[in-house]
Design a protein around this motif. Structure first.
Motif, mmCIF file in Angstrom:
data_model
loop_
_atom_site.group_PDB
_atom_site.id
_atom_site.type_symbol
_atom_site.label_atom_id
_atom_site.label_comp_id
_atom_site.label_asym_id
_atom_site.label_seq_id
_atom_site.Cartn_x
_atom_site.Cartn_y
_atom_site.Cartn_z
ATOM 1 N N ILE A 199 0.806 -1.289 0.062
ATOM 2 C CA ILE A 199 -0.070 -0.109 -0.027
ATOM 3 C C ILE A 199 0.802 1.090 0.112
ATOM 4 O O ILE A 199 0.747 2.089 -1.052
ATOM 5 C CB ILE A 199 -0.997 -0.060 1.001
ATOM 6 C CG1 ILE A 199 -1.796 -1.350 1.117
ATOM 7 C CG2 ILE A 199 -2.208 1.039 1.049
ATOM 8 C CD1 ILE A 199 -2.471 -1.470 2.247
ATOM 9 N N PRO A 200 1.890 1.347 1.134
ATOM 10 C CA PRO A 200 2.697 2.669 1.036
ATOM 11 C C PRO A 200 3.433 2.758 -0.395
ATOM 12 O O PRO A 200 3.746 3.962 -0.840
ATOM 13 C CB PRO A 200 3.568 2.759 2.246
ATOM 14 C CG PRO A 200 3.402 1.098 2.681
ATOM 15 C CD PRO A 200 1.975 0.560 2.218
ATOM 16 N N LEU A 214 -6.091 7.318 -13.175
ATOM 17 C CA LEU A 214 -4.780 6.941 -13.395
ATOM 18 C C LEU A 214 -4.247 6.270 -12.194
ATOM 19 O O LEU A 214 -3.520 5.051 -12.452
ATOM 20 C CB LEU A 214 -4.003 8.160 -13.757
ATOM 21 C CG LEU A 214 -2.766 7.820 -14.604
ATOM 22 C CD1 LEU A 214 -3.260 6.897 -15.960
ATOM 23 C CD2 LEU A 214 -2.291 9.130 -15.005
ATOM 24 N N ILE A 215 -4.464 6.938 -10.894
ATOM 25 C CA ILE A 215 -4.199 6.263 -9.866
ATOM 26 C C ILE A 215 -4.764 4.521 -9.805
ATOM 27 O O ILE A 215 -4.055 3.582 -9.512
ATOM 28 C CB ILE A 215 -4.681 6.875 -8.498
ATOM 29 C CG1 ILE A 215 -3.942 8.363 -8.450
ATOM 30 C CG2 ILE A 215 -4.195 6.219 -7.465
ATOM 31 C CD1 ILE A 215 -4.144 9.266 -7.329
ATOM 32 N N ILE A 220 -3.556 -0.991 -9.877
ATOM 33 C CA ILE A 220 -4.033 -2.482 -10.460
ATOM 34 C C ILE A 220 -2.970 -3.077 -11.140
ATOM 35 O O ILE A 220 -2.589 -4.238 -10.732
ATOM 36 C CB ILE A 220 -5.420 -2.360 -11.222
ATOM 37 C CG1 ILE A 220 -6.622 -1.945 -10.440
ATOM 38 C CG2 ILE A 220 -5.462 -3.609 -11.993
ATOM 39 C CD1 ILE A 220 -7.967 -1.522 -11.486
ATOM 40 N N GLN A 221 -2.308 -2.429 -11.932
ATOM 41 C CA GLN A 221 -1.098 -2.843 -12.553
ATOM 42 C C GLN A 221 -0.200 -3.528 -11.566
ATOM 43 O O GLN A 221 0.496 -4.552 -11.414
ATOM 44 C CB GLN A 221 -0.453 -1.601 -13.096
ATOM 45 C CG GLN A 221 -0.608 -1.648 -14.636
ATOM 46 C CD GLN A 221 0.203 -0.463 -15.145
ATOM 47 O OE1 GLN A 221 0.595 0.371 -14.704
ATOM 48 N NE2 GLN A 221 0.030 -0.346 -16.739
ATOM 49 N N GLY A 224 -1.141 -6.736 -9.774
ATOM 50 C CA GLY A 224 -0.807 -7.774 -10.691
ATOM 51 C C GLY A 224 0.750 -7.852 -10.625
ATOM 52 O O GLY A 224 1.121 -9.101 -10.571
ATOM 53 N N LEU A 225 1.301 -6.903 -10.812
ATOM 54 C CA LEU A 225 3.035 -6.999 -10.794
ATOM 55 C C LEU A 225 3.643 -8.000 -9.518
ATOM 56 O O LEU A 225 4.268 -8.787 -9.635
ATOM 57 C CB LEU A 225 3.667 -5.820 -10.953
ATOM 58 C CG LEU A 225 3.818 -5.176 -12.398
ATOM 59 C CD1 LEU A 225 4.156 -3.810 -12.280
ATOM 60 C CD2 LEU A 225 4.792 -6.094 -13.106
ATOM 61 N N PHE A 226 2.705 -7.409 -8.350
ATOM 62 C CA PHE A 226 3.273 -8.013 -7.206
ATOM 63 C C PHE A 226 2.804 -9.564 -7.070
ATOM 64 O O PHE A 226 3.672 -10.462 -6.794
ATOM 65 C CB PHE A 226 2.274 -7.265 -5.982
ATOM 66 C CG PHE A 226 2.506 -7.859 -4.573
ATOM 67 C CD1 PHE A 226 3.705 -7.702 -3.970
ATOM 68 C CD2 PHE A 226 1.476 -8.668 -4.246
ATOM 69 C CE1 PHE A 226 3.667 -8.431 -2.902
ATOM 70 C CE2 PHE A 226 1.610 -9.158 -2.838
ATOM 71 C CZ PHE A 226 2.766 -9.230 -2.085
ATOM 72 N N ALA A 227 1.588 -9.896 -7.392
ATOM 73 C CA ALA A 227 1.250 -11.218 -7.465
ATOM 74 C C ALA A 227 2.178 -12.073 -8.477
ATOM 75 O O ALA A 227 2.618 -13.252 -7.960
ATOM 76 C CB ALA A 227 -0.295 -11.237 -7.841
ATOM 77 N N GLY A 228 2.271 -11.496 -9.555
ATOM 78 C CA GLY A 228 3.215 -12.432 -10.570
ATOM 79 C C GLY A 228 4.511 -12.535 -10.146
ATOM 80 O O GLY A 228 4.965 -13.587 -9.853
ATOM 81 N N SER A 229 5.231 -11.667 -9.365
ATOM 82 C CA SER A 229 6.499 -11.826 -9.054
ATOM 83 C C SER A 229 6.330 -12.706 -7.950
ATOM 84 O O SER A 229 7.393 -13.616 -7.736
ATOM 85 C CB SER A 229 7.177 -10.388 -8.227
ATOM 86 O OG SER A 229 6.843 -9.144 -8.913
ATOM 87 N N LEU A 230 5.503 -12.544 -6.919
ATOM 88 C CA LEU A 230 5.592 -13.728 -5.819
ATOM 89 C C LEU A 230 5.350 -14.892 -6.200
ATOM 90 O O LEU A 230 5.955 -15.976 -5.959
ATOM 91 C CB LEU A 230 4.070 -13.384 -4.887
ATOM 92 C CG LEU A 230 4.475 -13.619 -3.380
ATOM 93 C CD1 LEU A 230 5.718 -13.196 -2.878
ATOM 94 C CD2 LEU A 230 3.035 -13.134 -2.487
#
Lengths: 431, 651
Positions: A199-200, A214-215, A220-221, A224-230
């Motif tokens: 979040i921060p 835009l925020i 959302i992007q 997605g990136l976080f989940a993908g990396s994990l």
């Protein structure tokens, strides 16, 4: 000229930091003593257990079977090639510590650039607010913090999780979505709790964007990136150890607090004393308590994402199952990023003293309990509570200071006359 | 109306804050007085309670003892044997004793040890024997020990013959569930220390010890009795010594057990230490006697020296006391011989044999004013905490002072509403650089002196005294450099300040043109940070509080004596306008510095200062007492910083 001297200073600071650590690593007895202190290495960060895991891994035994190893598989993979050489291991630790210091320096530089564009707060006497600490001071405060040094010499693996957290903030400040989300994922992968920091970090990434749409899109992007990396990290781990056992052993242990080795935290004593039928309920309560602050704090303080990251790290360190001084070194390193609030803090004397007393008394009471036998577990736990109180007062005080400064920025004060005489209690009157 | 009342409340709070802050120094002196009186009141009868046996398993004195007249005769026969071998060299007498134990039917052995300290190397041979209890699996043991040398530096004949006689008695019995180990140690403390170290296996130590591993072993030692019965005669009373290394104490039930036995099955007069005090019902005399007993205990606790070999067991989590036979011809109590000692010891061993777990029921923290009266930790801890809090209050008031603007205080006092009062962000910033650097340097100097004192450099004519002189040299260099740097720096700042003032400046013009606000006039000088000595003193006081209170958890007596010594000087002293006063203060601080205290101690005990120093070093190296590390790492740095503080420039 000025540039040259500042880079000289930086070289001096980082050089001294390396020298101190190298010198301390020369005493293997000290390293193993610190590595065995419960305040420094916990079941989930102990280097001894990591070595055990690497040993098992090297010899083809599934490392997560025995219930000894609770560190992430990729950490085993990282140490697998170098564990036989203490020098390389030590250098890796020193290097990681220095990297954190460097990243803190960079973060401060970017923050200062941001703040330069903001409207300054007018101070008493018509002066403008002085700028906060320089990046080098922030790095110095981190690198020479005794907790940081003890944690590094004790070779606690919390260091790598800390490095990932700071890297995430740095990349966020630089506006690099992919790398910042990867770093948050790496920190989460290593010690789970930093998942809150998504979040921060998103707040940091979107700090200059004004359009809501835009925020939302960026958020959302990022998710997605976080989940993908994990997922990628988990998959890589699976490839490495060829089983999913590590989930239970790494994250299960963190979440269920199953290893009740005493530490500075608030959980172990509770779960030792508790009847088994209440255990699941209180586990849920304790773990929710760690996570529950993430959203409200981020909403209330959304203008200050750096401070939110500090606060969330401090909350994690206070309420997690296996805290150590390494966690303290992280949030104490992040706090000077908001150094402009220091002058509003009221309890710095008290907090410093609480930290000093708990740091000295924890080993003393441990000695009385474990070696002499004249004390008992209550002694040590009491010091854990004192330490916790110190952390909580620090959080409360710094949050107060931040809100106070925020108020000051919103409504510049009268500097003479009746109102000025009110000093501290101005907001009470104005409400 | 609401606004007004709130406003006045805000002001009230501020005034109240000032009031508290200005009263804090006075309050802290009152607290010091309270603490001192509390400490003095501790020996009073009303503050102590009667001791009682807390561990029910002990059942002191309830077993029938076997030690009979024949055993007494055997003991007397052994006495002659012991006397005949006592003057032999270590190795031979140890072997002779080993044979005696073997003849009884116990498994016995000897142990060689050599111990190197930085000044000497000690060699000796211990003898020990194990009675394997018929009913045990050999996992637990009790120890009866005696050293060849008694407290009064004579041969410990009766104690050693008692060990042999008891071995013979125990061999007959079938009651024992714990093995009993008999240890006769050589030398003073080092013999037993070597034996205990070998018994408990690997322990890393920076000093080179070499002790032979033990060939005969038993289980975990639960408790130990150390015997000290010098000579061959009878005794008037039995003294109990209980103070261990670094002020550690055995569980109070050890003393309680002997206490009950001495009242019942083996009637002897019991006392603390080796002092016999006649009964009196005079309150003042009673108080003074209690005070003396307590001071005796606190003295040994503070320096960390054990009052006997029992103190070494405590380091290994084994509760132990020394029983000492007091021979005072002309004393009114009935004299007793080895027979009664044997009964008492057997009964005590039978009690300890009953233990189901480690002694834990009774107190570990206590002060004894008499062998049957104790003061518990709840009563004696508050004064030292109060002392610590008084330090903190002083530090707090200085801390508050260093943040306030001088002008703020004045304007409040005059009730002048037009004068601006500082808002939080315009308070003075605190400059800790000088203070923390000085403190850091002082601690490093302390560590350096410790290193100097404990390292052997291999130089010609190297003595501990010489090393101490070198350490004092290092310390005075620190003080000199810190003080002179501060004065020079101060002068430079002053001269720059004067130069700036005398210049009819552009800067002033520029400033007034750039900021229209009329207030900038007051901002310049008030915002200079508080003087360095204030910050240093705050730091010294805060650290003193920290160390005194945390140390009190480990070693109450050491913390109290440290606190009493430093509380008034550290609180009251500050740099003075008159150099003479500052120098007198520095001299007083010098007198309570470690070398100063060493001189006082050597004068008090009429010893050579170098003897005192080598004694301290020896205690540290052999027993691992904390006196030297505490002095070097905590006490001396604070003292150095305080000396620097009183010599710093005033502004």
């Amino acid at each position: 000229m000025a540039k040259g001297s500042s880079s000289n200073n930086a070289a001096a600071v980082f050089g001294t930091a390396v020298a101190i650590r190298l010198a301390l690593f020369q005493f293997p007895a000290l390293a193993s003593l610190l590595g065995e202190r419960v305040e420094i290495s916990t079941p989930v960060t102990s280097f001894k257990r990591l070595s055990e895991g690497v040993f098992l891994f090297t010899n083809g035994v599934p490392p997560y079977d025995g219930g000894v190893v609770h560190q992430a598989p990729l950490l085993l993979g990282l140490f697998y090639p170098i564990i036989s050489s203490p020098l390389l291991v030590n250098l890796l630790y020193i290097l990681s510590d220095l990297t954190i210091g460097y990243m803190l320096l960079q973060i401060t530089t970017i923050k200062d650039r941001d703040y330069a564009k903001e409207k300054k707060i007018t101070q008493y006497g018509g002066k403008e607010e002085e700028p906060g600490m320089s990046g080098l001071s922030v790095a110095t405060l981190y690198l020479f913090n005794p907790y940081t040094i003890a944690s590094c010499i004790g070779r606690s693996t919390i260091l790598y999780s800390n490095a990932a957290v700071v890297a995430a903030i740095w990349m966020g400040m630089k506006g690099n979505k992919t790398l910042s989300m990867f770093s948050v994922a790496a920190a989460t992968y290593l010690s789970l709790y930093p998942s809150m920091l998504i979040i921060p970090v998103i707040l940091i990434l979107t700090r200059k964007i004004n359009e809501n749409e835009l925020i939302k899109k960026v958020a959302i992007q990022c998710t997605g990136l976080f989940a993908g990396s994990l997922v990628a990290l988990f998959a890589l781990s699976f490839v490495l150890v060829n089983s999913w056992d590590f989930f239970g052993s790494v994250y299960g242990t963190i979440l269920t607090v199953s290893d009740l080795t005493p530490n500075l935290g608030l959980c172990w004593y509770f779960f030792i004393e508790m009847f088994d039928q209440f255990r699941p309920f209180f586990l849920v309560v304790f773990q929710i308590h760690v996570f529950i602050f993430a959203v409200p704090v981020s909403i209330k303080l959304r203008k200050y994402p750096l401070f939110v990251s500090f606060l969330l790290c401090a909350i994690t360190s206070t309420f997690k199952g296996y805290p150590s001084v390494g966690d303290a070194s992280l949030y104490l390193g992040l706090l000077p990023l908001s150094s402009e609030i220091f002058k509003y803090m009221r309890y710095s004397f008290l907090v410093t003293n609480l930290f000093l007393y708990s740091t000295l008394l924890a080993p003393i009471f441990w000695y009385l309990w474990v070696y002499v036998g004249s004390g008992n577990a209550n002694f040590f736990y009491a010091i854990g509570l004192v330490y916790g109180i110190g952390e909580i007062i620090l959080m409360i005080d710094s949050t107060f200071a931040l809100l106070r400064r925020d108020f000051e920025a919103q409504s510049p004060p009268e500097t003479t006359g009746q109102d000025a005489a009110l000093g501290w209690d101005r907001e009470v009157v104005q409400k | 109306m609401g606004l007004l009342s709130r406003l006045s409340k805000a002001q009230r709070q501020q005034i109240f804050g000032r009031f508290v802050l200005s009263w804090m120094p006075t309050l802290s002196y009152i607290m010091v007085a309270v603490s001192f009186f509390w400490l003095l009141a501790l020996p009073h009868q009303d503050y102590s309670k009667r001791t009682y046996v807390s561990e029910n398993a002990l059942l002191p004195g309830s077993a029938n003892v076997q030690f009979n007249w024949d055993d007494n005769l055997a003991a007397e026969a052994y006495r002659d044997t012991v006397q005949s071998i006592a003057s032999l060299p270590s190795i031979e007498r140890a072997q002779a004793l080993e044979k005696q134990f073997a003849a009884i039917g116990l498994k016995s052995a000897t142990q060689n040890y050599t111990l190197h300290t930085s000044t000497e190397s000690l060699h000796g041979v211990n003898t020990y024997a194990v009675f394997y209890a018929p009913r045990s699996d050999g996992t637990e043991a009790l120890v009866l020990s005696a050293s060849w040398l008694s407290r009064d530096k004579t041969t410990n004949t009766n104690a050693i013959s008692m060990l042999l006689a008891l071995g013979k008695t125990f061999k007959r019995g079938s009651h024992f569930s714990k093995d009993i180990i008999f240890v006769v140690s050589d030398g003073e403390a080092e013999g037993l220390q070597a034996w205990l170290k070998a018994y408990h296996g690997n322990e890393e130590n920076i000093y080179e010890h070499s002790e032979e591993p033990l060939r005969v072993r038993s289980g975990a030692i639960q408790a130990a009795l150390n015997l000290d019965f010098a000579g061959t005669g009878d005794y008037n009373a039995l003294g109990i010594f209980f103070e261990g290394v670094n002020g550690q104490l055995p569980n109070l039930d050890m003393i309680n057990t002997i206490n009950l036995i001495s009242l019942g099955i083996a009637p002897v007069e019991l006392t603390l230490h080796d002092e016999l005090i006649p009964y009196t019902d005079n309150m003042t005399k009673n108080y003074l006697n209690s005070l003396r007993k307590m001071l005796y205990q606190m003295k040994y606790q503070a320096v960390g020296t054990p009052t006997g070999n029992h103190g070494l067991y405590l380091k290994y989590k084994i509760d132990a006391i020394t029983l000492y036979g007091i021979d005072r011809p002309g004393w009114h109590s009935q004299r007793f011989n080895l027979f009664r000692v044997g009964v008492l010891l057997e009964s005590a061993v039978r009690s300890l044999n009953n233990l189901l777990e480690h002694l834990h029921q009774s107190f570990f923290f206590y002060l004894l004013s008499d062998v049957r009266r104790y003061t518990s930790i709840g009563l004696y801890m508050p004064p030292v905490i109060i002392l610590g809090v008084s330090f903190i209050f002083q530090a707090l008031s200085l801390w508050g002072l260093s943040g306030d603007l001088p002008i703020e205080l004045e304007s409040l006092a005059e009730g002048d509403k037009d004068t601006p009062v500082a808002l939080p962000y315009s308070r003075r910033s605190r400059n800790f650089k000088v203070a923390s650097t000085t403190m850091g340097m002082a601690i490093i100097t302390g560590a350096a002196t410790f290193h100097l004192l404990t390292t052997e450099f291999g130089l010609v004519g190297e003595t501990p005294m010489l090393k101490l002189v070198a350490s004092v040299g290092v310390c005075s260099m620190l003080v000199l450099s810190a003080v002179s740097t501060a004065h020079v720096r101060n002068q430079i700042i002053q001269s720059v300040y004067v130069a700036q003032k005398s210049l009819p400046t552009d800067i002033d013009n520029k400033e007034s043109s750039s900021c229209q606000d009329s207030n900038h006039v007051v901002t310049g000088q008030e915002l200079t940070p508080a003087a360095d000595w204030i910050m240093l003193k705050t730091l010294i006081l805060a650290l003193s509080a920290l160390f005194v209170t945390t140390l009190s958890a480990l070693n109450f007596s050491l913390a109290v004596s440290m606190g009493i010594l430093i509380v008034l000087p550290y609180m009251a002293f500050r740099p003075s306008r008159w150099t003479v006063v500052s120098i007198v203060e520095a001299l007083i601080l010098l007198a309570i510095s470690p070398p100063g205290l060493m001189m006082v101690a050597s004068w008090w005990y009429a010893k050579d200062p170098s003897d005192v120093l080598s004694w301290v070093l020896r205690e540290y190296e052999i027993l691992g007492t904390w006196l030297l590390p505490t002095a070097c790492f905590i006490y001396w740095p604070l003292n150095l910083a305080a000396i620097i503080m009183v010599l710093l420039p005033l502004s």
